[in-house]
Design a protein around this motif. Structure first.
Motif, PDB file in Angstrom:
ATOM      1  N   PHE A   2      11.240  43.857 -86.280  1.00 35.46           N
ATOM      2  CA  PHE A   2      12.459  43.862 -87.075  1.00 35.46           C
ATOM      3  C   PHE A   2      12.743  42.504 -87.687  1.00 35.46           C
ATOM      4  O   PHE A   2      13.375  42.389 -88.738  1.00 35.46           O
ATOM      5  CB  PHE A   2      13.641  44.341 -86.239  1.00 35.46           C
ATOM      6  CG  PHE A   2      13.640  45.838 -86.039  1.00 35.46           C
ATOM      7  CD1 PHE A   2      14.106  46.680 -87.042  1.00 35.46           C
ATOM      8  CD2 PHE A   2      13.149  46.392 -84.868  1.00 35.46           C
ATOM      9  CE1 PHE A   2      14.081  48.056 -86.871  1.00 35.46           C
ATOM     10  CE2 PHE A   2      13.127  47.762 -84.700  1.00 35.46           C
ATOM     11  CZ  PHE A   2      13.595  48.606 -85.702  1.00 35.46           C
ATOM     12  N   ALA A   3      12.214  41.451 -87.051  1.00 35.03           N
ATOM     13  CA  ALA A   3      12.322  40.120 -87.658  1.00 35.03           C
ATOM     14  C   ALA A   3      11.507  40.075 -88.942  1.00 35.03           C
ATOM     15  O   ALA A   3      11.923  39.487 -89.946  1.00 35.03           O
ATOM     16  CB  ALA A   3      11.835  39.055 -86.678  1.00 35.03           C
ATOM     17  N   ASN A   4      10.357  40.699 -88.942  1.00 32.19           N
ATOM     18  CA  ASN A   4       9.526  40.762 -90.149  1.00 32.19           C
ATOM     19  C   ASN A   4      10.190  41.626 -91.229  1.00 32.19           C
ATOM     20  O   ASN A   4      10.064  41.348 -92.422  1.00 32.19           O
ATOM     21  CB  ASN A   4       8.142  41.321 -89.804  1.00 32.19           C
ATOM     22  CG  ASN A   4       7.339  40.360 -88.958  1.00 32.19           C
ATOM     23  OD1 ASN A   4       7.532  39.144 -89.044  1.00 32.19           O
ATOM     24  ND2 ASN A   4       6.434  40.895 -88.126  1.00 32.19           N
ATOM     25  N   ARG A   6      13.370  41.810 -91.655  1.00 33.09           N
ATOM     26  CA  ARG A   6      14.398  40.970 -92.253  1.00 33.09           C
ATOM     27  C   ARG A   6      13.829  40.067 -93.347  1.00 33.09           C
ATOM     28  O   ARG A   6      14.508  39.755 -94.327  1.00 33.09           O
ATOM     29  CB  ARG A   6      15.080  40.132 -91.169  1.00 33.09           C
ATOM     30  CG  ARG A   6      16.024  40.922 -90.272  1.00 33.09           C
ATOM     31  CD  ARG A   6      16.990  39.996 -89.546  1.00 33.09           C
ATOM     32  NE  ARG A   6      16.272  39.079 -88.646  1.00 33.09           N
ATOM     33  CZ  ARG A   6      15.971  39.361 -87.379  1.00 33.09           C
ATOM     34  NH1 ARG A   6      16.328  40.532 -86.858  1.00 33.09           N
ATOM     35  NH2 ARG A   6      15.338  38.475 -86.639  1.00 33.09           N
ATOM     36  N   PHE A   9      13.804  42.110 -96.463  1.00 33.25           N
ATOM     37  CA  PHE A   9      15.155  42.244 -97.012  1.00 33.25           C
ATOM     38  C   PHE A   9      15.637  40.920 -97.610  1.00 33.25           C
ATOM     39  O   PHE A   9      16.367  40.905 -98.606  1.00 33.25           O
ATOM     40  CB  PHE A   9      16.133  42.734 -95.936  1.00 33.25           C
ATOM     41  CG  PHE A   9      16.219  44.232 -95.842  1.00 33.25           C
ATOM     42  CD1 PHE A   9      17.040  44.941 -96.710  1.00 33.25           C
ATOM     43  CD2 PHE A   9      15.476  44.935 -94.909  1.00 33.25           C
ATOM     44  CE1 PHE A   9      17.116  46.324 -96.645  1.00 33.25           C
ATOM     45  CE2 PHE A   9      15.544  46.312 -94.845  1.00 33.25           C
ATOM     46  CZ  PHE A   9      16.368  47.022 -95.712  1.00 33.25           C
ATOM     47  N   ALA A  10      15.205  39.819 -97.017  1.00 34.81           N
ATOM     48  CA  ALA A  10      15.575  38.511 -97.571  1.00 34.81           C
ATOM     49  C   ALA A  10      15.014  38.343 -98.974  1.00 34.81           C
ATOM     50  O   ALA A  10      15.670  37.786 -99.864  1.00 34.81           O
ATOM     51  CB  ALA A  10      15.075  37.392 -96.658  1.00 34.81           C
ATOM     52  N   GLY A 176      13.456  50.718 -92.454  1.00 34.62           N
ATOM     53  CA  GLY A 176      13.971  49.763 -93.442  1.00 34.62           C
ATOM     54  C   GLY A 176      14.366  50.446 -94.738  1.00 34.62           C
ATOM     55  O   GLY A 176      15.429  50.153 -95.312  1.00 34.62           O
ATOM     56  N   TYR A 180      18.141  50.800 -96.599  1.00 36.54           N
ATOM     57  CA  TYR A 180      18.406  50.472 -98.016  1.00 36.54           C
ATOM     58  C   TYR A 180      19.073  51.647 -98.729  1.00 36.54           C
ATOM     59  O   TYR A 180      20.089  51.485 -99.426  1.00 36.54           O
ATOM     60  CB  TYR A 180      17.095  50.117 -98.718  1.00 36.54           C
ATOM     61  CG  TYR A 180      17.256  49.579-100.121  1.00 36.54           C
ATOM     62  CD1 TYR A 180      17.358  48.216-100.354  1.00 36.54           C
ATOM     63  CD2 TYR A 180      17.322  50.428-101.221  1.00 36.54           C
ATOM     64  CE1 TYR A 180      17.509  47.702-101.638  1.00 36.54           C
ATOM     65  CE2 TYR A 180      17.485  49.943-102.506  1.00 36.54           C
ATOM     66  CZ  TYR A 180      17.572  48.576-102.712  1.00 36.54           C
ATOM     67  OH  TYR A 180      17.734  48.084-103.977  1.00 36.54           O
TER      68      TYR A 180
END
Length: 638
Positions: A2-4, A6, A9-10, A176, A180
């Motif tokens: 989930f960090a990846n 993000r 999304f960044a 993800g 969105y």
């Protein structure tokens, strides 16, 4: 994992930030342009830009959806193909962002509003619109600048933004994408076109608080509005009974279940004559362009002088802001129904029109236009309602020495009108010519040598049209049919309907002259008058009796105090009576204003005025009901 996610999304947020920044620059610059017109109150300014930012986020997310699919679902192992696709989508996204920005700027310059119905037409009628853009704007330079800016920012993203993101499992990718879509769906459910009303009562603030692309799609999908669903309304039978009473003020009126049938008796010395009727509808001829009502600056010296020899109706208001609204008003004599004009709607054939009245008297009604009449369904509407249609395709190419994308020069149009009147005279058949000019339109160009004025200026083309009408009438004076012809000179709508408030009444005022030196004495009538009243009034002047579904009045027979006018947009419906303006809006909204100054459109909001509001509902609901239920068809009028 989930960090990846993000990280992906960044990247989307960075792309969205570019779109929102571009929109902020556009909104700020348009604000600067309208600095004297917008409300600069601190709270209203904050609301305008804050709501605008929210609109921009939602529209930007829609714009970005293909990018979101690729970035969220992208697999690291798919290599260069994905990167190339990403850069291509970035280029298209930034290109469309800058293109929309430039388009909105020029659209605002002309109409002082975000994209609306007119912009929808720009997408539908590509030949005229693209041609007009090519003639009026430096399109090559603009596209070059847009391309350079798009390539530059895509290059920056290529160099500065991390594209090669870590691999995600498919469940995480779909999670993800679902996030969105959920954000977009929730945001969309809250976004409505009327949200801008909370920003300010100032229309410019409301327009600036919105987003042009949002407004474009809203206009596209809401081009027809069911009156009873969206507006204050009453029982249909009670409305028809009230309407019948209103329409009995200048003649007998009857509703027999098949429509409203008005029996109008007109008797004078011309009743047994059948003069030709030539109605010249000048594109965008604002009353303010003329000196007819004492304006200090006039661009129509000939019409100003002609008024002294004509019967001048000095207080006439157009029903709308588009040509099709004017055509609807002159041919059907109806208040504007919400949504699109009847001229462009399905099932608009075999209606009882002004042409029907004259056909029954042996006239040949004709619609004459200098452009291609398929635009706005003009040819289709008039042909389907018994008119002979003459447009640009009927003018020999060798006679077209000047044209724009909209049509031939007004001189050329009038030369062909002369020929057509000659033909009808030789055939011993009276005619009604309904003529629509085109020169008073962007790109504002005209034949060199005709008048001494600079090209590409609105004031210049108004002068040119004035010159062309003068030339036409001088030619007509030498014809055997001139003495038996009535010329009506008026406009389809005003040149601009923008203002600080909704429905600025001064932006609807149009001129109207009735000229027939051998048949009618000059005069002037200063009473309030609607565009839908012009043809019934002309019929009264000519002593023409008829049975008709018209909702227009003969202003010369109407009792004092019964005058009213209708002004509107595709959503807002205005009723003017007794120095008050009632405004009907979707979602059953209704407001009444005192008109303090007609020339400046200064209003004062009043408490509920039930009588005036009921009158407004009667006219508008009545017109919508009659059309919707096919009660305006020829077969229903007896």
């Amino acid at each position: 994992m989930f960090a990846n996610l993000r990280l992906r999304f960044a990247l989307l947020i960075k792309i969205l930030s570019v779109y929102c920044f571009v929109q902020f620059i556009l909104r700020a610059y348009l604000w600067k342009i309208e600095a004297s017109a917008v409300s600069n109150l601190c709270l209203e300014t904050m609301k305008t830009f804050s709501l605008g930012f929210v609109y921009d986020i939602v529209v930007g997310m829609f714009f970005m959806f293909p990018l979101a699919l690729l970035i969220i679902l992208k697999s690291q192992g798919s290599g260069k193909f994905n990167c190339k696709a990403l850069y291509l989508l970035l280029l298209l996204f930034f290109g469309s962002t800058f293109f929309a920005m430039v388009s909105e700027y020029y659209f605002w310059q002309e109409f002082h509003t975000r994209f609306n119905f007119i912009a929808v037409d720009y997408l539908v009628y590509t030949h005229e619109i693209i041609g007009n853009i090519m003639e009026a704007y430096p399109i090559g330079l603009l596209l070059s600048c847009i391309s350079v800016a798009s390539l530059a920012i895509t290059y920056i993203f290529n160099k500065k933004v991390k594209i090669d993101l870590a691999t995600l499992t498919w469940p995480v990718r779909f999670c993800g994408l679902s996030i969105y879509v959920l954000i977009l769906a929730l945001a969309t459910s809250f976004m409505k076109s009327n949200m801008t009303g909370v920003v300010s009562s100032n229309v410019y603030n409301q327009e600036l608080a919105s987003n042009g692309v949002f407004q474009l799609f809203h206009a596209f999908f809401n081009n027809e509005l069911d009156y009873e669903r969206f507006y204050v309304h009453g029982d249909n039978q009670e409305i028809l009974a009230k309407l019948k009473k209103q329409l009995s003020l200048d003649g007998n009126s009857n509703f027999n279940g098949r429509g409203i049938s008005r029996e109008i008796k007109n008797t004078n010395s011309l009743s047994n004559e059948k003069p030709n009727i030539v109605v010249i509808v000048v594109e965008s001829l604002s009353d303010s362009f003329t000196g007819l009502n004492g304006n200090k600056e006039s661009f129509t010296p000939y019409l100003d002088q002609l008024a002294k020899k004509s019967f001048h109706y000095s207080n006439v208001y157009a029903t709308g802001t588009r040509t099709v609204r004017g055509l609807e008003a002159y041919s059907l004599n109806l208040p504007p129904t919400p949504g699109q004009s009847i001229v462009r709607r399905p099932d608009s054939d075999k209606l009882f029109t002004v042409g029907t009245v004259l056909r029954k008297r042996g006239y040949q009604p004709e619609f004459v236009y200098g452009g291609y009449g398929y635009f706005d369904n003009m040819n289709g509407f008039f042909a389907d309602n018994g008119y002979k249609v003459i447009d640009r395709t009927d003018i020999p190419k060798e006679e077209i020495y000047f044209d724009t994308i909209w049509g031939v020069a007004d001189e050329i149009l009038f030369d062909n009108v002369i020929k057509e009147l000659d033909k009808q005279y030789l055939a011993h058949k009276p005619t009604m010519q309904f003529i629509l000019t085109t020169t008073n339109h962007s790109p504002y160009t005209f034949p060199k040598g005709s008048i001494d004025a600079p090209q590409k200026k609105r004031e210049s083309v108004v002068r040119y049209t004035d010159y062309a009408i003068n030339k036409f009438l001088k030619q007509a004076q030498g014809k055997p049919w001139f003495d038996n012809t009535v010329f009506v000179i008026t406009a389809d709508h005003n040149a601009s309907a923008a203002g600080k408030i909704s429905l600025p009444i001064n932006k609807y005022k149009i001129p109207c002259l009735v000229y027939a030196p051998k048949l009618l004495a000059p005069g002037r009538n200063d009473r309030l008058m609607s565009q839908i009243d012009i043809m019934p009034t002309v019929f009264g002047m000519l002593g023409i009796s008829y049975t008709y579904s018209s909702m227009g009045y003969d202003i010369n027979k109407l009792p004092e105090g019964a005058e009213r006018a209708f002004i509107g947009t595709y959503q807002q419906l205005g009723y003017v009576h007794n120095n008050k303006l009632v405004v009907l809006e979707p979602q059953n909204k209704i407001k009444t204003y005192q008109i303090l100054d007609y020339d400046k459109s200064e209003y004062k909001l009043l408490p509920d005025d039930h009588q005036e509001e009921a009158n407004a509902v009667t006219w508008y609901q009545g017109a919508s009901y009659l059309f919707k239920n096919k009660l305006l068809k020829e077969e229903n009028i007896r």
